[in-house]
Design a protein around this motif. Structure first.
Motif, mmCIF file in Angstrom:
data_model
loop_
_atom_site.group_PDB
_atom_site.id
_atom_site.type_symbol
_atom_site.label_atom_id
_atom_site.label_comp_id
_atom_site.label_asym_id
_atom_site.label_seq_id
_atom_site.Cartn_x
_atom_site.Cartn_y
_atom_site.Cartn_z
ATOM 1 N N THR A 42 0.850 -1.188 0.000
ATOM 2 C CA THR A 42 0.000 0.000 0.000
ATOM 3 C C THR A 42 0.888 1.240 0.000
ATOM 4 O OG1 THR A 42 -0.072 0.160 2.410
ATOM 5 C CG2 THR A 42 -1.737 -1.250 1.348
ATOM 6 N N PRO A 43 0.339 2.401 -0.385
ATOM 7 C CA PRO A 43 1.150 3.620 -0.355
ATOM 8 C C PRO A 43 1.806 3.880 1.007
ATOM 9 C CG PRO A 43 -0.857 4.025 -1.567
ATOM 10 C CD PRO A 43 -0.988 2.643 -0.987
ATOM 11 N N ALA A 44 1.050 3.680 2.093
ATOM 12 C CA ALA A 44 1.610 3.922 3.426
ATOM 13 C C ALA A 44 2.743 2.961 3.737
ATOM 14 C CB ALA A 44 0.513 3.813 4.490
ATOM 15 N N GLU A 45 2.605 1.701 3.335
ATOM 16 C CA GLU A 45 3.651 0.707 3.608
ATOM 17 C C GLU A 45 4.903 0.987 2.783
ATOM 18 O OE1 GLU A 45 0.694 -3.042 4.721
ATOM 19 O OE2 GLU A 45 1.350 -2.715 2.658
ATOM 20 N N VAL A 46 4.714 1.371 1.520
ATOM 21 C CA VAL A 46 5.861 1.695 0.673
ATOM 22 C C VAL A 46 6.642 2.871 1.257
ATOM 23 C CG1 VAL A 46 6.493 2.703 -1.549
ATOM 24 C CG2 VAL A 46 4.943 0.749 -1.465
ATOM 25 N N TYR A 47 5.918 3.849 1.787
ATOM 26 C CA TYR A 47 6.558 5.058 2.321
ATOM 27 C C TYR A 47 7.159 4.826 3.704
ATOM 28 C CZ TYR A 47 7.208 10.033 3.341
ATOM 29 O OH TYR A 47 7.750 11.255 3.659
ATOM 30 N N GLU A 48 6.388 4.202 4.589
ATOM 31 C CA GLU A 48 6.822 4.053 5.980
ATOM 32 C C GLU A 48 7.656 2.799 6.228
ATOM 33 O OE1 GLU A 48 6.480 6.367 8.045
ATOM 34 O OE2 GLU A 48 4.756 7.574 7.430
ATOM 35 N N ALA A 49 7.503 1.786 5.389
ATOM 36 C CA ALA A 49 8.228 0.533 5.602
ATOM 37 C C ALA A 49 8.800 0.019 4.279
ATOM 38 C CB ALA A 49 7.308 -0.506 6.235
ATOM 39 N N PRO A 50 9.675 0.791 3.633
ATOM 40 C CA PRO A 50 10.281 0.324 2.387
ATOM 41 C C PRO A 50 11.105 -0.938 2.638
ATOM 42 C CG PRO A 50 11.471 2.231 3.228
ATOM 43 C CD PRO A 50 10.238 2.086 4.073
ATOM 44 N N SER A 51 11.171 -1.792 1.618
ATOM 45 C CA SER A 51 11.857 -3.069 1.792
ATOM 46 C C SER A 51 13.343 -3.005 1.466
ATOM 47 C CB SER A 51 11.194 -4.134 0.901
ATOM 48 O OG SER A 51 11.302 -3.747 -0.468
ATOM 49 N N SER A 52 13.782 -1.907 0.855
ATOM 50 C CA SER A 52 15.185 -1.811 0.442
ATOM 51 C C SER A 52 15.605 -0.352 0.326
ATOM 52 C CB SER A 52 15.388 -2.502 -0.905
ATOM 53 O OG SER A 52 14.675 -1.817 -1.923
ATOM 54 N N ARG A 53 16.900 -0.153 0.194
ATOM 55 C CA ARG A 53 17.429 1.200 -0.015
ATOM 56 C C ARG A 53 16.854 1.800 -1.293
ATOM 57 N NH1 ARG A 53 21.483 -1.789 2.370
ATOM 58 N NH2 ARG A 53 22.916 -0.768 3.855
ATOM 59 N N PHE A 54 16.712 0.967 -2.342
ATOM 60 C CA PHE A 54 16.194 1.479 -3.611
ATOM 61 C C PHE A 54 14.783 2.044 -3.443
ATOM 62 C CE2 PHE A 54 13.560 0.963 -7.368
ATOM 63 C CZ PHE A 54 14.287 1.668 -8.313
ATOM 64 N N VAL A 55 13.907 1.278 -2.804
ATOM 65 C CA VAL A 55 12.520 1.727 -2.633
ATOM 66 C C VAL A 55 12.470 2.964 -1.752
ATOM 67 C CG1 VAL A 55 10.246 1.111 -1.735
ATOM 68 C CG2 VAL A 55 11.574 -0.577 -3.016
ATOM 69 N N ALA A 56 13.234 2.959 -0.664
ATOM 70 C CA ALA A 56 13.252 4.113 0.243
ATOM 71 C C ALA A 56 13.700 5.373 -0.481
ATOM 72 C CB ALA A 56 14.158 3.830 1.428
ATOM 73 N N GLY A 57 14.702 5.235 -1.346
ATOM 74 C CA GLY A 57 15.219 6.394 -2.069
ATOM 75 C C GLY A 57 14.354 6.815 -3.232
ATOM 76 N N PHE A 58 13.582 5.870 -3.793
ATOM 77 C CA PHE A 58 12.769 6.188 -4.962
ATOM 78 C C PHE A 58 11.491 6.917 -4.591
ATOM 79 C CE2 PHE A 58 9.683 5.271 -8.306
ATOM 80 C CZ PHE A 58 10.403 5.629 -9.430
ATOM 81 N N VAL A 59 10.904 6.551 -3.468
ATOM 82 C CA VAL A 59 9.617 7.127 -3.057
ATOM 83 C C VAL A 59 9.846 8.207 -2.003
ATOM 84 C CG1 VAL A 59 7.363 6.657 -2.040
ATOM 85 C CG2 VAL A 59 8.425 4.960 -3.545
ATOM 86 N N GLY A 60 9.618 9.461 -2.363
ATOM 87 C CA GLY A 60 9.748 10.559 -1.414
ATOM 88 C C GLY A 60 11.187 10.880 -1.067
ATOM 89 N N ASN A 61 11.357 11.792 -0.125
ATOM 90 C CA ASN A 61 12.678 12.163 0.374
ATOM 91 C C ASN A 61 13.043 11.298 1.570
ATOM 92 O OD1 ASN A 61 13.274 14.373 -1.397
ATOM 93 N ND2 ASN A 61 11.737 15.571 -0.301
#
Length: 380
Positions: free
Chosen positions: A236-255
């Motif tokens: 979900t959008p909240a999970e992608v933002y608050e609980a990214p699974s990797s450095r790539f996802v964390a860096g790709f979505v938001g700051n």
């Protein structure tokens, strides 16, 4: 009840182990010569879901959409829709319809004629066509514009005509390829909510391709983050933002701030992470990170507080630094704080009042602070 972010609606069949997926990509690979656009990808999408494929140009998201539509065939693997293998079924025989970024409206036809075109091609009776077109005009709130040509409409109105034409044939699935890319920012934001409302009213499954993170976060029930033909995370959008699974996802979505370091110890679900240059922080949400492993502590700027005075709370992480840059954006202020080890941390503060009690400016000494559970520890 606590939740990871706000909940837009209770619809969440992916959490039900007995729920049957509506669309299944099963070990799908697509090659164009020596180039692999989609690499052994598996994905499940549920009926009535608003699903977004998000990624940079060339990541394979449009190729995935084209294979579902029938414009391309997988090199390997299979695609199922409601249990039926789609291989060999031509686009016009699939219960899907595609809405393109260009809208592809016929310029010489009126709004109602554009909407009716596909229905006439199918041989529907004239009275039924008129009834269906009237329903579609009412759905997209364009009854007053039925006799106009596309060039007499605004960008947002043309987008709604394209949507009405796409759903007039009542497909099981609507595919949207960058559907709002031609609109200006303000109209795009307004139309995102319109699309969400219309999707729920129609009860259709929407699959949208976009490179716009905010667009995907706003509209989708779930997002698949793609890179180099592979799915990096589906959530979900909240999970992608608050609980990214990797450095790539964390860096790709938001700051995000990434504090790289090593787990120097862990106790009762709390890890100590040291960067090797004198900085040590406490972190929760550590997953399976073992002592001695290299990790990144990912924390969003809005989770970090900046102040001129050292916080008294012993439970938070406190690091001293210097204000390196400031950006006043109206609704918020963004601070870049340089730490003693040279790392620059970004923090944002909501401008909830017109006057601040703790003004900070360039080169001021400042303290950043954040809770151990404000970020997430990433091992990959």
């Amino acid at each position: 009840m606590k939740s990871l972010g706000s909940i837009r609606r209770s619809f969440a069949p992916w959490n039900d182990p007995d729920a049957k997926p509506y669309i299944v990509f099963e070990n799908v690979t697509k090659r164009f010569g020596d180039f692999t656009a989609v690499n052994n990808l598996s994905l499940k999408i549920y009926e009535r879901e608003f699903f977004a494929l998000l990624g940079a140009s060339g990541c394979g998201k449009s190729t995935l959409l084209r294979m579902l539509a029938g414009f391309d065939e997988p090199t390997a693997g299979r695609i199922l829709l409601d249990g039926q293998d789609l291989r060999g079924i031509p686009p016009y025989r699939r219960p899907v319809n595609m809405m393109f970024q260009s809208y592809a409206l016929f310029p010489h036809m009126t709004v109602e004629a554009n909407i009716a075109f596909g229905l006439k091609q199918e041989g529907m009776a004239k009275a039924d066509i008129e009834k269906r077109v009237a329903e579609m005009l009412k759905l997209v709130k364009l009854e007053r514009f039925a006799k106009r040509k596309p060039h007499q409409l605004s960008g947002g109105q043309r987008q709604r005509v394209a949507l009405a034409r796409s759903v007039a044939k009542r497909p099981k699935v609507l595919l949207l390829d960058e559907p709002l890319g031609a609109l200006d920012k303000k109209l795009r934001e307004e139309t995102q909510f319109e699309l969400m409302d219309q999707q729920q009213e129609l009860g259709l499954t929407f699959v949208v391709v976009t490179h716009d993170q905010e667009e995907a976060m706003t509209m989708a029930d779930r997002i698949a983050i793609m890179d180099k033909g592979e799915v990096m995370q589906v959530a979900t959008p909240a999970e992608v933002y608050e609980a990214p699974s990797s450095r790539f996802v964390a860096g790709f979505v938001g700051n995000v701030n990434m504090i790289e370091g090593t787990v120097s110890g862990r106790e009762n679900g709390v890890a100590r992470i040291s960067d090797g240059n004198g900085l040590t922080i406490k972190a929760e949400n550590i997953g399976d990170a073992a002592a001695g492993s290299a990790v990144a502590f990912a924390i969003r700027p809005e989770k970090i507080k900046v102040s001129s005075r050292k916080p008294d709370d012993p439970g938070v992480n406190v690091v001293e630094g210097e204000i390196y840059d400031i950006a006043y954006l109206g609704d918020m202020t963004v601070y870049h704080v340089k730490l003693a080890d040279g790392q620059v941390v970004k923090a944002s503060a909501l401008n909830a009042s017109r006057i601040t009690d703790d003004p900070l400016t360039w080169n001021d000494r400042a303290f950043i602070s954040f809770r151990p559970d404000a970020g997430v520890v990433l091992t990959r």
